[in-house]
Design an enzyme around this catalytic site. Structure first.
Site, PDB file in Angstrom:
ATOM      1  N   THR A 145      13.420   4.402  11.093  1.00 26.68           N
ATOM      2  CA  THR A 145      14.444   3.369  11.257  1.00 26.68           C
ATOM      3  C   THR A 145      14.011   2.108  10.519  1.00 26.68           C
ATOM      4  O   THR A 145      12.883   1.648  10.680  1.00 26.68           O
ATOM      5  CB  THR A 145      14.656   3.063  12.755  1.00 26.68           C
ATOM      6  OG1 THR A 145      14.996   4.287  13.396  1.00 26.68           O
ATOM      7  CG2 THR A 145      15.771   2.058  12.957  1.00 26.68           C
TER       8      THR A 145
ATOM      9  N   CYS B 188     -17.754  -6.621   1.831  1.00 29.48           N
ATOM     10  CA  CYS B 188     -18.641  -6.725   2.996  1.00 29.48           C
ATOM     11  C   CYS B 188     -17.885  -6.773   4.307  1.00 29.48           C
ATOM     12  O   CYS B 188     -18.365  -6.295   5.323  1.00 29.48           O
ATOM     13  CB  CYS B 188     -19.523  -7.952   2.874  1.00 29.48           C
ATOM     14  SG  CYS B 188     -20.681  -7.796   1.522  1.00 29.48           S
TER      15      CYS B 188
ATOM     16  N   SER C 211       0.833  -1.215   0.000  1.00 24.42           N
ATOM     17  CA  SER C 211       0.000   0.000   0.000  1.00 24.42           C
ATOM     18  C   SER C 211       0.862   1.258   0.000  1.00 24.42           C
ATOM     19  O   SER C 211       0.619   2.186  -0.776  1.00 24.42           O
ATOM     20  CB  SER C 211      -0.922   0.012   1.225  1.00 24.42           C
ATOM     21  OG  SER C 211      -1.783  -1.106   1.214  1.00 24.42           O
TER      22      SER C 211
ATOM     23  N   SER D  35       5.120  -6.537  -2.098  1.00 25.58           N
ATOM     24  CA  SER D  35       4.836  -6.694  -0.673  1.00 25.58           C
ATOM     25  C   SER D  35       5.302  -8.065  -0.187  1.00 25.58           C
ATOM     26  O   SER D  35       5.029  -9.080  -0.825  1.00 25.58           O
ATOM     27  CB  SER D  35       3.327  -6.551  -0.453  1.00 25.58           C
ATOM     28  OG  SER D  35       3.007  -6.861   0.886  1.00 25.58           O
ATOM     29  N   GLY D  36       5.987  -8.086   0.955  1.00 24.39           N
ATOM     30  CA  GLY D  36       6.609  -9.314   1.455  1.00 24.39           C
ATOM     31  C   GLY D  36       5.640 -10.435   1.772  1.00 24.39           C
ATOM     32  O   GLY D  36       5.937 -11.610   1.550  1.00 24.39           O
ATOM     33  N   HIS D  37       4.450 -10.085   2.291  1.00 25.27           N
ATOM     34  CA  HIS D  37       3.591 -11.153   2.820  1.00 25.27           C
ATOM     35  C   HIS D  37       2.791 -11.893   1.765  1.00 25.27           C
ATOM     36  O   HIS D  37       2.024 -12.801   2.088  1.00 25.27           O
ATOM     37  CB  HIS D  37       2.679 -10.618   3.931  1.00 25.27           C
ATOM     38  CG  HIS D  37       1.566  -9.713   3.501  1.00 25.27           C
ATOM     39  ND1 HIS D  37       0.269 -10.156   3.421  1.00 25.27           N
ATOM     40  CD2 HIS D  37       1.539  -8.411   3.149  1.00 25.27           C
ATOM     41  CE1 HIS D  37      -0.500  -9.144   3.044  1.00 25.27           C
ATOM     42  NE2 HIS D  37       0.252  -8.080   2.870  1.00 25.27           N
TER      43      HIS D  37
ATOM     44  N   ASN E 294      -5.809  -9.031  -7.895  1.00 31.52           N
ATOM     45  CA  ASN E 294      -5.830  -9.829  -6.671  1.00 31.52           C
ATOM     46  C   ASN E 294      -7.133 -10.595  -6.468  1.00 31.52           C
ATOM     47  O   ASN E 294      -7.153 -11.606  -5.781  1.00 31.52           O
ATOM     48  CB  ASN E 294      -5.552  -8.938  -5.457  1.00 31.52           C
ATOM     49  CG  ASN E 294      -6.379  -7.675  -5.446  1.00 31.52           C
ATOM     50  OD1 ASN E 294      -6.363  -6.894  -6.401  1.00 31.52           O
ATOM     51  ND2 ASN E 294      -7.118  -7.453  -4.381  1.00 31.52           N
TER      52      ASN E 294
ATOM     53  N   GLN F 295       0.656  -8.970  -6.498  1.00 31.86           N
ATOM     54  CA  GLN F 295       0.204 -10.350  -6.690  1.00 31.86           C
ATOM     55  C   GLN F 295       1.124 -11.140  -7.625  1.00 31.86           C
ATOM     56  O   GLN F 295       1.003 -12.360  -7.711  1.00 31.86           O
ATOM     57  CB  GLN F 295      -1.224 -10.383  -7.251  1.00 31.86           C
ATOM     58  CG  GLN F 295      -2.280  -9.959  -6.260  1.00 31.86           C
ATOM     59  CD  GLN F 295      -2.482 -10.966  -5.129  1.00 31.86           C
ATOM     60  OE1 GLN F 295      -2.290 -12.164  -5.286  1.00 31.86           O
ATOM     61  NE2 GLN F 295      -2.858 -10.464  -3.963  1.00 31.86           N
TER      62      GLN F 295
HETATM   63  C1  LIG Z   1      -2.133  -7.153  -0.876  1.00 29.54           C
HETATM   64  C2  LIG Z   1      -2.151  -6.155  -1.988  1.00 29.54           C
HETATM   65  C3  LIG Z   1      -1.778  -4.810  -1.777  1.00 29.54           C
HETATM   66  C4  LIG Z   1      -1.473  -4.274  -0.402  1.00 29.54           C
HETATM   67  O1  LIG Z   1      -0.242  -4.724   0.101  1.00 29.54           O
HETATM   68  P1  LIG Z   1       0.035  -4.552   1.670  1.00 29.54           P
HETATM   69  O2  LIG Z   1       1.442  -4.992   1.833  1.00 29.54           O
HETATM   70  O3  LIG Z   1      -0.926  -5.434   2.370  1.00 29.54           O
HETATM   71  O4  LIG Z   1      -0.145  -3.106   1.985  1.00 29.54           O
HETATM   72  C5  LIG Z   1      -1.754  -3.957  -2.858  1.00 29.54           C
HETATM   73  N1  LIG Z   1      -2.072  -4.385  -4.083  1.00 29.54           N
HETATM   74  C6  LIG Z   1      -2.424  -5.652  -4.342  1.00 29.54           C
HETATM   75  C7  LIG Z   1      -2.740  -6.066  -5.739  1.00 29.54           C
HETATM   76  C8  LIG Z   1      -2.492  -6.579  -3.294  1.00 29.54           C
HETATM   77  O5  LIG Z   1      -2.845  -7.831  -3.554  1.00 29.54           O
END
Ligand SMILES: *Cc1c(COP(=O)(O)O)cnc(C)c1O
Length: 395
Positions: free
Chosen positions: A237, A324, A71, A199-201, A151, A179
């Site tokens: 940091t 929702c 984000s 994004s790492g997760h 996504n 994604q």
């Molecule tokens: C998950 C996602 C984000 C947001 O990433 P975060 O690390 O959770 O802030 C942005 N864009 C897409 C397409 C996503 O799937």
């Protein structure tokens, strides 16, 4: 059985990623801005992680800025390109109607400031074409921001072609690749991508960490003011443990794309094939250019939320792709953008797989989803009206 099929929302961390974090919590815990040796050791780890991330994208390490996630990277990329454009009186931006809210809400903020945004139609084939981008470019266009892959519905956009169009027109090209990174081969130079968010997760790394690639020479604007970290482009940091872990997870994902993704795609195709047998259902997203792990359907005559709750009771963690959960009763903007009417969009189901899923889990999903859909339809007044002909089927 417990099946986690919501990997587009987030993924489990890999053991490798967890192990990569630990040393930076109690051993190499220095502040990279400190001049002493403990700090400098952390600084070295930070720069090694930056080099790793850069290599995975085909970028140079100085083109990588670490952020708090996808984000923040989206916000910073779009605001930077908009400010750069405004200096030359270019205040037109091109995007799509099915972007993530991190992009859409940033664009809406800019619209209030006087920018004009063209949202490309995604209803044909649940995707866009490079020609649509080309046709929308104007002399005052300062930015094209389109996601690499969606996504919710899994469509993979024609990024290489769009990159070529933007390069020819001299327009900055940003892509939200959250994604796609770690799941598809990406090379920012070959694909003419100027800015890219990750994004790492979403690839078995930690939450709360991400990165923005920004081509050398393009000026980044701070969205977090403060110290001079990240070459003065992102204060605070550095989260060394998370950054090093993300880099390790990314390298692991990219090194194994060719062995993992065909296996994930085969499970995806088996799910799509099986769920298509449910009457009055429809696949959402591009049938051909599709993320290896994404399965997205609409089932007529049911509510996606009820489906999710019952699936959870049967050991399947999925998502509806609807808003929702955030307290709104409006169906997903993505499903509306591809042309699903409200009633149909409410009956959505997204299953998103990773290489941790197994064939047995796919069997379990294929057994329980049709059962639960039928159970809900049997209780649904809408379904009764459809069956008795009082109402016409849409799907
Ligand atoms: C998950 C996602 C984000 C947001 O990433 P975060 O690390 O959770 O802030 C942005 N864009 C897409 C397409 C996503 O799937």
């Amino acid at each position: 059985m417990y099946v986690y099929a919501d990997n587009a929302a987030t993924t489990a961390m890999s053991q490798l990623a967890i192990d990569a974090m630990l040393p930076y919590m109690n051993k190499v815990y220095g502040n990279p801005s400190s001049l002493h040796s403990v700090g400098q050791e952390a600084k070295e780890a930070l720069e090694a992680a930056r080099e790793t991330v850069a290599q995975c994208l085909g970028a140079q390490s100085r083109e990588i800025t670490f952020t708090s996630g996808g984000s923040e990277a989206d916000n910073q990329a779009i605001i930077s390109a908009a400010r750069f454009g405004a200096r030359k009186n270019k205040k037109h931006i091109i995007s799509t109607a099915f972007e993530h809210h991190a992009v859409l809400h940033t664009l809406q903020k800019l619209e209030k400031e006087g920018f004009e945004v063209t949202y490309l139609d995604v209803s044909r084939g649940h995707n866009i074409t490079a020609q649509q981008v080309k046709d929308a470019i104007r002399p005052d266009t300062c930015l094209v921001t389109v996601m690499y892959a969606n996504n919710e519905i899994g469509s993979i956009l024609p990024i290489t072609e769009i990159g070529a169009v933007c390069k020819e027109a001299g327009v900055i090209f940003h892509t939200d690749a959250v994604q796609a990174v770690g799941h598809l081969h990406i090379n920012v130079k070959e694909q003419n991508i100027d800015m890219l968010s990750l994004s790492g997760h979403k690839f078995h790394g930690p939450k709360g960490v991400g990165a923005l690639y920004c081509r050398r020479g393009l000026p980044l604007v701070n969205v977090i003011e403060g110290g001079a970290q990240e070459r003065g482009k992102r204060a605070g940091t550095e989260n060394i443990a998370a950054i090093c872990s993300m880099a390790a997870a990314l390298k692991d994902a990219c090194d194994h794309i060719d062995e993992n993704m065909p296996r994930v795609a085969a499970m995806r195709d088996r799910l799509i094939q099986g769920l298509s047998q449910i009457p009055h259902s429809a696949l959402n997203g591009d049938a051909h250019n599709r993320l290896p792990g994404n399965v997205s359907f609409c089932f007529e005559g049911i509510e996606g939320e009820a489906l999710l709750l019952l699936l959870d009771m049967k050991g399947v963690c999925a998502s509806s792709g609807s808003a929702c959960t955030s307290g709104s009763l409006d169906p997903s903007h993505v499903l509306l953008a591809i042309g699903r009417v409200h009633d149909v969009a409410h009956g959505s189901l997204r299953l998103s797989l990773s290489e941790y899923n197994t064939e047995e889990e796919v069997d379990h999903i294929l057994k329980v989803v049709p059962e639960v859909v039928q159970y809900l339809r049997n209780m649904s007044p809408v379904w009764r009206d459809l069956q008795t002909g009082k109402r016409e089927y849409i799907l």
